[in-house]
Design an enzyme around this catalytic site. Structure first.
Site, PDB file in Angstrom:
ATOM      1  N   ASP A 126      32.692  30.006  28.809  1.00 35.21           N
ATOM      2  CA  ASP A 126      33.249  31.827  28.853  1.00 35.21           C
ATOM      3  C   ASP A 126      32.810  31.855  29.900  1.00 35.21           C
ATOM      4  O   ASP A 126      31.472  31.292  29.787  1.00 35.21           O
ATOM      5  CB  ASP A 126      33.625  31.706  27.663  1.00 35.21           C
ATOM      6  CG  ASP A 126      34.715  32.772  27.894  1.00 35.21           C
ATOM      7  OD1 ASP A 126      35.903  33.008  28.897  1.00 35.21           O
ATOM      8  OD2 ASP A 126      34.152  34.051  27.701  1.00 35.21           O
ATOM      9  N   SER A 127      33.359  32.899  30.701  1.00 38.26           N
ATOM     10  CA  SER A 127      32.461  33.817  31.433  1.00 38.26           C
ATOM     11  C   SER A 127      31.265  34.635  30.849  1.00 38.26           C
ATOM     12  O   SER A 127      31.083  35.190  30.637  1.00 38.26           O
ATOM     13  CB  SER A 127      33.461  34.749  32.538  1.00 38.26           C
ATOM     14  OG  SER A 127      34.345  35.517  31.680  1.00 38.26           O
TER      15      SER A 127
ATOM     16  N   TYR B 123      34.371  37.548  35.819  1.00 41.60           N
ATOM     17  CA  TYR B 123      35.603  36.313  36.090  1.00 41.60           C
ATOM     18  C   TYR B 123      36.701  36.381  36.647  1.00 41.60           C
ATOM     19  O   TYR B 123      36.960  36.180  38.200  1.00 41.60           O
ATOM     20  CB  TYR B 123      35.176  35.250  35.497  1.00 41.60           C
ATOM     21  CG  TYR B 123      34.535  33.723  35.555  1.00 41.60           C
ATOM     22  CD1 TYR B 123      32.686  34.777  35.915  1.00 41.60           C
ATOM     23  CD2 TYR B 123      34.534  32.399  35.346  1.00 41.60           C
ATOM     24  CE1 TYR B 123      31.914  33.384  35.233  1.00 41.60           C
ATOM     25  CE2 TYR B 123      33.338  31.897  35.068  1.00 41.60           C
ATOM     26  CZ  TYR B 123      32.229  32.386  35.130  1.00 41.60           C
ATOM     27  OH  TYR B 123      31.164  31.797  35.171  1.00 41.60           O
ATOM     28  N   GLY B 124      37.136  37.715  36.100  1.00 40.83           N
ATOM     29  CA  GLY B 124      38.013  38.188  36.418  1.00 40.83           C
ATOM     30  C   GLY B 124      38.482  38.918  37.666  1.00 40.83           C
ATOM     31  O   GLY B 124      39.238  38.821  38.352  1.00 40.83           O
TER      32      GLY B 124
ATOM     33  N   CYS C   7      38.458  30.256  29.296  1.00 41.00           N
ATOM     34  CA  CYS C   7      38.548  31.522  29.655  1.00 41.00           C
ATOM     35  C   CYS C   7      39.221  31.194  30.569  1.00 41.00           C
ATOM     36  O   CYS C   7      39.238  30.175  31.590  1.00 41.00           O
ATOM     37  CB  CYS C   7      37.061  31.526  31.335  1.00 41.00           C
ATOM     38  SG  CYS C   7      37.325  32.775  32.370  1.00 41.00           S
ATOM     39  N   ASN C   8      40.288  32.878  30.033  1.00 40.52           N
ATOM     40  CA  ASN C   8      42.222  32.048  31.130  1.00 40.52           C
ATOM     41  C   ASN C   8      41.925  32.400  32.615  1.00 40.52           C
ATOM     42  O   ASN C   8      42.404  30.949  33.330  1.00 40.52           O
ATOM     43  CB  ASN C   8      42.492  33.110  30.740  1.00 40.52           C
ATOM     44  CG  ASN C   8      43.442  32.857  29.718  1.00 40.52           C
ATOM     45  OD1 ASN C   8      44.517  31.950  29.316  1.00 40.52           O
ATOM     46  ND2 ASN C   8      42.580  33.189  28.455  1.00 40.52           N
ATOM     47  N   THR C   9      40.929  32.635  33.675  1.00 41.14           N
ATOM     48  CA  THR C   9      41.005  32.709  34.973  1.00 41.14           C
ATOM     49  C   THR C   9      39.940  31.153  35.767  1.00 41.14           C
ATOM     50  O   THR C   9      40.112  30.891  36.276  1.00 41.14           O
ATOM     51  CB  THR C   9      39.867  33.925  35.210  1.00 41.14           C
ATOM     52  OG1 THR C   9      39.997  35.595  34.835  1.00 41.14           O
ATOM     53  CG2 THR C   9      39.089  33.696  36.868  1.00 41.14           C
TER      54      THR C   9
ATOM     55  N   GLU D  48      34.965  44.940  25.119  1.00 41.10           N
ATOM     56  CA  GLU D  48      33.348  44.852  24.892  1.00 41.10           C
ATOM     57  C   GLU D  48      33.192  46.397  24.229  1.00 41.10           C
ATOM     58  O   GLU D  48      32.210  46.298  23.694  1.00 41.10           O
ATOM     59  CB  GLU D  48      32.595  44.520  26.434  1.00 41.10           C
ATOM     60  CG  GLU D  48      33.953  43.116  26.317  1.00 41.10           C
ATOM     61  CD  GLU D  48      32.846  42.402  27.003  1.00 41.10           C
ATOM     62  OE1 GLU D  48      31.763  42.486  27.700  1.00 41.10           O
ATOM     63  OE2 GLU D  48      33.372  41.167  27.434  1.00 41.10           O
TER      64      GLU D  48
ATOM     65  N   CYS E 139      44.837  36.354  28.375  1.00 39.16           N
ATOM     66  CA  CYS E 139      42.730  36.594  28.620  1.00 39.16           C
ATOM     67  C   CYS E 139      42.409  36.178  27.128  1.00 39.16           C
ATOM     68  O   CYS E 139      43.194  36.418  25.645  1.00 39.16           O
ATOM     69  CB  CYS E 139      42.850  37.800  29.029  1.00 39.16           C
ATOM     70  SG  CYS E 139      40.415  38.014  28.851  1.00 39.16           S
ATOM     71  N   THR E 140      41.308  35.444  26.723  1.00 35.25           N
ATOM     72  CA  THR E 140      40.797  35.044  25.643  1.00 35.25           C
ATOM     73  C   THR E 140      40.334  36.684  24.741  1.00 35.25           C
ATOM     74  O   THR E 140      40.221  36.625  23.445  1.00 35.25           O
ATOM     75  CB  THR E 140      39.223  34.710  25.911  1.00 35.25           C
ATOM     76  OG1 THR E 140      38.379  35.168  26.854  1.00 35.25           O
ATOM     77  CG2 THR E 140      39.498  33.058  25.867  1.00 35.25           C
ATOM     78  N   HIS E 141      39.984  38.059  25.043  1.00 37.74           N
ATOM     79  CA  HIS E 141      39.921  38.933  24.412  1.00 37.74           C
ATOM     80  C   HIS E 141      40.980  39.739  24.093  1.00 37.74           C
ATOM     81  O   HIS E 141      41.021  40.474  22.747  1.00 37.74           O
ATOM     82  CB  HIS E 141      38.839  39.934  26.126  1.00 37.74           C
ATOM     83  CG  HIS E 141      37.802  39.927  26.306  1.00 37.74           C
ATOM     84  ND1 HIS E 141      37.119  38.587  27.214  1.00 37.74           N
ATOM     85  CD2 HIS E 141      36.778  40.450  25.848  1.00 37.74           C
ATOM     86  CE1 HIS E 141      35.908  39.266  27.247  1.00 37.74           C
ATOM     87  NE2 HIS E 141      35.316  39.937  26.809  1.00 37.74           N
TER      88      HIS E 141
END
Lengths: 289, 289
Positions: free
Chosen positions: B15-16, B47-48, B78-80, B157, B189-191
């Site tokens: 992931d980023s 990365y987004g 990571c989705n991006t 974050e 998005c993973t967040h």
């Protein structure tokens, strides 16, 4: 490009992204005759959440790139990069290198009356303690309260400069500063001047806001004048931009900072930056981080 | 490390940054016998906001690193990165490579009743149009409304998961989704799963939220079972983490995602990642971007 004499050479400025444009804008306003090369490391922005070691590596690569373009003076517009890498960059290159911490710290030390100064910045800038150290070295009696404000940069990049969300975030971040009754607040990140209106509203009119971009531009004008490197308007003025990623996004967000459109933007490759830095390291044995 | 047989090899996930830990958490919950290697590119996160070209370069470097560790399966958490680099990575490596877009898109297509699906993600994910394309390929009658929510990642974050600021930001971002009367919303998005409570509150109980982390873990379990690669609990379980910067910060923020402390974190150098990717490119002539 070849230059007739040293004064005609451009000023080089780098930042992690668009933030340093607040510094560039002030330089264009105060020194309209100067040519400038701005470099934004948009492929690796933001620096504020990274380790000192990583920020130093990136800063050296950016500096090598600009020095190779034949600049007469290097400005580290990014507070985070200034906080952790200024000394190493100064020791690596022969031209004058200026950070944004010193002029901001000096202006704060001069402005405070009650000896209580607040500093806000990114996580890395605050963690470095660079502002507090510099302010106290100028006047050890000053008490410095430092606080990171991680959401301010994304809010500016989103274009939310004075809505209710920004105000609520500012209220949360600045409560402690208000409790300490500071009379001077350093905006220790190049993005923050865009939030001046909201910060002023939250802190009240009595608190002096120190805009490091303005202090920096004053400092550059002074250095160029005393060293005889001030360019005149008689020779052509060039304003060039380099980014490591997303020139379109840079242009779009950059408008918010410059209040003007940005022309002549070129994308450069990270790999070529690293090669230049490596070549420099091998050639002079310096910047060995 | 040498493995007796293919099934004992670890699953690799990159992931980023910390976001992919939502996927890892679900994999640990569903497949407790599996060993895992997680790699977070914390020196170059997020990365987004980057170009597709840059995200592809970074993704190939991360994948090369994990493949060299002897993984049996690669997950792009990571989705991006999934949105822009899945096909290139699939064509570059011989092991199975899974992204997070397909399972999320499939679950959304199955869940919607009124044929109106919303997708939220980073700027790069939304710009790629990958979710919309995949959902419409499954059922062309479905109308997909996509929207980037750039402040959600910094809010998570910062650890602000359900205060009044997050709620106000969610209200602003999701107004359009509500106007369209969507009945299914993909958290692309993973967040974002960490903001489920607030998103649910804003969207109402009738809207089904698709958590791509859960869909991904279901998908991995299915693939390992059908391919006979499921590890048993009889051999030791290893859970290893690599980051490109700030292991301390990764550990601290990672706890919010895993609800558990992370052990065995190693910092790796970006330069070594690039060398591995270059060696791979030279050896097989693939991944030539």
């Amino acid at each position: 490009m070849k230059y007739e004499n040293m004064a005609d050479k451009p000023i080089g400025i780098f930042d992690s992204g668009v933030g340093g444009l607040t510094v560039l804008k002030e330089i264009h306003a105060r020194l309209p005759a100067e040519s400038t090369i701005y470099m934004g490391d948009t492929a690796r922005v933001p620096y504020g959440i990274r380790s000192a070691e990583t920020v130093i590596k990136y800063s050296l690569e950016n500096s090598s790139f600009l020095v190779e373009k034949g600049i007469k003076l290097l400005i580290i517009a990014c507070n985070t990069a200034s906080a952790v890498s200024l000394n190493i960059i100064r020791n690596t290159f022969k031209i004058p290198v200026l950070g944004v911490i010193e002029p901001g710290a000096k202006a704060a030390a001069q402005a405070t009356k009650n000896g209580l100064v607040g500093v806000i910045g990114t996580e890395a800038t605050i963690k470095s303690g660079a502002y507090g150290r510099t302010i106290r070295s100028l006047d050890p009696r000053i008490k410095v309260i430092e606080r990171s404000c991680p959401l301010f940069v994304p809010l500016v990049e989103e274009g939310w400069l004075d809505n209710e969300v920004v105000e609520m975030v500012a209220q949360r971040y600045l409560t402690e500063m208000k409790l300490y009754n500071i009379d001077t607040l350093v905006l220790g990140c190049t993005h923050y001047p865009l939030l001046k209106k909201v910060i002023k509203k939250v802190m009240g009119d009595d608190v002096v806001l120190i805009d490091s971009a303005i202090e920096k531009a004053k400092n550059v004008a002074k250095i160029l004048t005393t060293s005889g490197l001030l360019k005149t308007l008689e020779t052509p003025v060039h304003r060039k931009y380099y980014v490591t990623d997303c020139p379109d996004r840079f242009q779009e967000i950059g408008k918010r900072f410059m209040l003007d459109s940005l022309e002549d933007i070129t994308k450069i490759e990270i790999a070529s930056l690293e090669e230049k830095a490596m070549a420099l390291k091998n050639a002079c044995g310096c910047g060995g981080v």
